[in-house]
Design an enzyme around this catalytic site. Structure first.
Site, PDB file in Angstrom:
ATOM      1  N   GLU A 170      30.996   9.973  61.976  1.00  0.00           N
ATOM      2  CA  GLU A 170      30.068   9.735  60.812  1.00  0.00           C
ATOM      3  C   GLU A 170      29.862   8.281  60.592  1.00  0.00           C
ATOM      4  OE1 GLU A 170      27.896  12.321  59.384  1.00  0.00           O
ATOM      5  OE2 GLU A 170      28.967  13.432  60.913  1.00  0.00           O
TER       6      GLU A 170
ATOM      7  N   SER B 236      48.488  66.421  24.670  1.00  0.00           N
ATOM      8  CA  SER B 236      49.868  66.586  24.063  1.00  0.00           C
ATOM      9  C   SER B 236      50.476  65.213  24.100  1.00  0.00           C
ATOM     10  CB  SER B 236      50.691  67.663  24.895  1.00  0.00           C
ATOM     11  OG  SER B 236      50.153  68.798  24.571  1.00  0.00           O
TER      12      SER B 236
END
Length: 837
Positions: free
Chosen positions: A111, A487
């Site tokens: 780059e 229950s």
């Protein structure tokens, strides 16, 4: 004297200025000097114009000094291991010193090889780019330095224009003046987009090679360095030749700059690309419903995106410590899923999961539906076409297979109608491979449910499963589904009774019980499961162990519903109405709240706050949740100082009398030993629990556990409907808990429940509730004599009557009514509040 000096100075200043003006007037008569003046003025005007057009509203470079990029949230389990992340982009921040020098040089070679020499702008490169752009009409060729790329990526947009290039150059000069070269490179290497949703080199290293940057080989470094030019091109397998050519060019540049030898270059060029298709496996991405619930709570607390604040879930870089236990989660998910499959087995195909259009875009449509399943070898497929002999199916990766005719002709009865709907193209179905490119049909159970595993010491939630698969349905039935508890509410009814003068040995009539509701409603009569009318007088313990409805409503009627619903509210179960049916589970609650309530019973009635998240740290390590968090001083001492080991003091408000809580737990141990959950007895550990089955039955429950782990679950349809008369908490829900326990906890050392101070353990006859002398409890769970827990001064009194001293004979009063007329007894299947009339 001073006046003369001042006058002399003014005279000299005037004389010198006049001389300069005279010189300028003389030079202005010359043409070349006038042209230089015009050029200087034009230059100044040009600079002012450039500033007005390009530089006036540029963002400040100062923000780069304290730049905080959007980072994903990382989740750790109870041991600190990263197990999940919340991210829409792959991002990992590293310091410049953490990047290998050779990797940095690979990016410089690709780059900006003169990065350390220029001042932010590569002027020779710009001249070359201008000449190239004048010679063609295509996309402009840039000459961006790394500094310019940082300016573009962090401060500007990706607009392709000369205007942006000028702004980029101006910012590059400013950045070079504000930051060091190493700081600029750090920003670049951490933020550059490199494809596969990765930003930064470390994230890309994981995405393409499943390695950290310090593990990369030279050829892999060179490949990553080519990605900034065209990540979506070079990162695809079909463009491997282009990627190899570009990678080899980078290696050549590295050699030309003296950063590698020819031998290193040749060895690296001989390597294939070696891209990983599995993505990043550093974080396992586990947890399903558990991690989805963590995500919901974090979003509620901190927001989702950067716009919501600095600590958002998808940008804040949070570190989240949870109570997650992978072994328990895996066992929870497997047990609950297999419980659903067992119930669903033999009921036929329940229809497609979803539908898509079966056109030439079917693969992308299937992939974008995000319908997947993580169970055994099951896969989600789309039906593409059907013939007389078989169906052609396709998968999200574009591959196809065959479904035999026996499965291809399947259909389902649409609920609520008599219509039979056959499988058709576009249906999404679950399949499993059967060999030779053929697949067999699998059914995602229509029944669902939720399960939670919690610590009764701290309220930490170790595991959570809210359905069959979170990718098929994100609705979390463990925390979001309001269901009738059946229950499982009864222990809190009896806890209230214990606080109001009753004991586990109190005799209660198990017989018909009716309530007059007024002229408009008439009389309402309750009944036990299976329409049993009752079996006489029994102890409270027996009534809870056998889950007798009539004994429960008689107790509730005697002490009043107001204190019962207050107990239910105090224990965090919910706001219920003071009706007798509430004592049998007619209200609604969630699995999470019920498990927490049972955990508080095991915690001697102390308050617990169920939580998945222990604490949250920001990106710098500061704890931001809980708000009042304090570090443990001295916890990391290098050596023992000889003083007593520190112990945590009990925390949490006392919500229930600890003796009452223990009495309930002690009775619930009997549910496992000889009651409705006795199928768990062979686990051979101290355990308490309660089953539940709601009217219909529509839901089946089990909640229970040990002194260290409490777990609970329900099974039922999302739109409640009858599950069938055989569906009971003891036969469907309890086996799920048993499978979970055997997989996750069987290797733990058994720990008994401990009694709080002042509890009196007394030998009684468990059928009559009378105190026993001259005999002792045995290891037989159904022995007549047991130890019972009493509060002080509440135990049965001494007696001299012989019939009250001797234990009753088992034959006179069985644990449950015997079968009559071929009907199943209450001991065969656990009732709840079924059949309230």
């Amino acid at each position: 004297m001073a006046a003369d000096t001042s006058s002399h100075f003014r005279y000299r200043l005037r004389r010198d200025s006049n001389a300069v003006l005279g010189w300028l007037r003389e030079m202005w008569t010359r043409r070349w000097f006038r042209w230089l003046g015009y050029l200087a003025i034009a230059g100044l005007l040009g600079l002012a114009l450039i500033w007005a057009i390009f530089a006036r509203d540029l963002p400040s470079v100062d923000q780069l000094r304290d730049y905080e990029p959007p980072l994903p949230t990382m989740v750790r389990d109870g041991e600190g291991k990263p197990v999940h992340s919340y991210a829409r982009e792959r991002r990992v921040q590293l310091d410049y010193s953490e990047y290998p020098p050779l990797l940095v040089r690979a990016f410089l070679a690709a780059e900006d090889r003169t990065f350390f020499q220029h001042g932010g702008i590569d002027y020779p490169g710009i001249v070359s780019a201008i000449i190239t752009n004048l010679q063609n009409d295509g996309r402009p060729v840039g000459a961006s330095t790394i500094t310019q790329q940082v300016a573009k990526n962090l401060l500007l947009t990706n607009e392709v224009s000369y205007t942006r290039k000028i702004r980029e150059a101006i910012l590059a000069k400013r950045i070079e003046a504000a930051l060091s070269k190493e700081q600029i490179l750090e920003l670049y290497l951490n933020e550059i987009p490199l494809g596969r949703r990765s930003f930064g080199v470390q994230a890309a290293s994981r995405a393409y090679f499943d390695k950290d940057v310090d593990q990369l080989a030279l050829h892999e470094m060179a490949f990553l360095a080519i990605l900034p030019k065209a990540p979506e091109t070079y990162g695809r397998a079909r463009n491997a030749e282009k990627a190899l050519a570009r990678r080899n060019f980078v290696l050549k540049e590295m050699e030309r700059n003296g950063w590698i030898s020819k031998a290193q270059r040749d060895a690296a060029q001989a390597q294939p690309l070696g891209l990983s298709e599995s993505g990043n496996r550093a974080v396992e991405q586990v947890g399903g419903y558990y991690m989805e619930e963590v995500r919901r709570q974090l979003i509620e607390q901190f927001g989702e995106t950067a716009e919501d604040g600095p600590h958002s879930v998808y940008a804040g870089g949070l570190w989240v410590r949870t109570a997650y236990d992978d072994k328990m989660q895996q066992a929870t998910a497997k047990a609950l899923r297999e419980g659903m499959i067992r119930y669903d087995r033999g009921k036929g195909w329940s229809g497609p999961i979803a539908t898509i259009e079966a056109d030439d875009q079917w693969a992308s449509r299937l992939a974008s539906s995000f319908k997947t399943v993580d169970y055994a070898d099951w896969r989600i497929a789309a039906v593409l076409s059907k013939t007389g002999s078989e169906a052609r199916i396709g998968f999200a990766d574009g591959s196809t297979g065959r479904l035999p005719a026996s499965a291809a002709q399947m259909g389902y009865r649409k609920r609520g109608t008599s219509a039979f709907v056959a499988m058709k193209p576009g249906d999404l179905i679950a399949v499993a491979p059967s060999g030779g490119g053929s697949f067999s049909l699998r059914n995602i159970p229509e029944v669902s449910g939720g399960m939670v595993v919690e610590s009764p010491h701290s309220g930490r939630i170790y595991a959570m499963q809210g359905g069959f698969d979170v990718r098929l349905s994100s609705f979390n039935r463990a925390t979001q589904a309001e269901r009738q508890p059946g229950s499982t509410i009864k222990p809190f009814v009896y806890a209230t009774a214990l606080d109001n003068g009753m004991t586990p040995a109190t005799m209660i009539v198990d017989g018909p019980f009716c309530v007059y509701q007024g002229a408009g409603l008439g009389t309402k009569c309750f009944r036990n499961f299976g329409n049993s009318g009752g079996s006489g007088e029994h102890t409270m313990r027996w009534g809870l162990e056998q889950s007798r409805n009539l004994m429960t409503v008689r107790t509730a009627s005697q002490i009043g519903m107001e204190p019962i619903v207050e107990t239910i509210r105090t224990m965090g179960i919910g706001q219920h109405e003071p009706y007798l049916s509430t004592a049998l589970g007619a209200g609604t609650t969630t699995v999470e709240r019920m498990v927490n309530a049972f955990s508080m019973l095991a915690n001697h009635g102390r308050a617990l706050t169920p939580h998945l998240i222990d604490y949250v740290q920001d990106r710098r390590g500061k704890v931001i949740l809980p708000r009042n968090w304090r570090p443990c001083q001295g916890c990391n001492k290098p050596d023992w100082d000889g003083r007593p080991m520190p112990r945590f003091a009990p925390s949490g408000k006392q919500l229930m009398d600890p003796m009452t809580a223990y009495q309930v737990v002690h009775m619930l141990e009997g549910v496992v030993q000889r009651g409705t959950a006795q199928r768990l007895r062979d686990l051979g550990v101290p355990m308490f629990g309660k089953t539940g089955t709601t009217t219909g039955p529509k839901d089946v429950w089990f909640i229970g556990g040990t002194p260290d782990i409490v777990a609970g679950l329900y099974l039922g349809f999302d739109q409640p409907r009858n599950m069938g008369g055989y569906a009971q908490g003891g036969s469907l829900a309890a086996p799920v808990f048993k499978q979970f326990y055997q997989a996750a906890l069987a290797d733990r050392q058994p720990v008994p429940f401990t009694a709080p101070r002042n509890i009196r353990m007394v030998r009684i006859d468990r059928r009559s509730g009378r105190r026993v002398y001259g005999a002792w409890p045995t290891s037989d769970p159904k022995a007549s004599i047991i130890w019972e827990a009493f509060k002080p001064e509440s135990e049965p009194r001494r007696t001299i009557r012989e019939e009250e001293i001797k234990p009753s004979k088992p034959a006179k009063q069985p644990d449950a009514p015997v079968q009559q007329g071929g009907r199943r007894s209450d001991a065969d299947f656990l009732e709840d509040r079924d059949g309230i009339i």
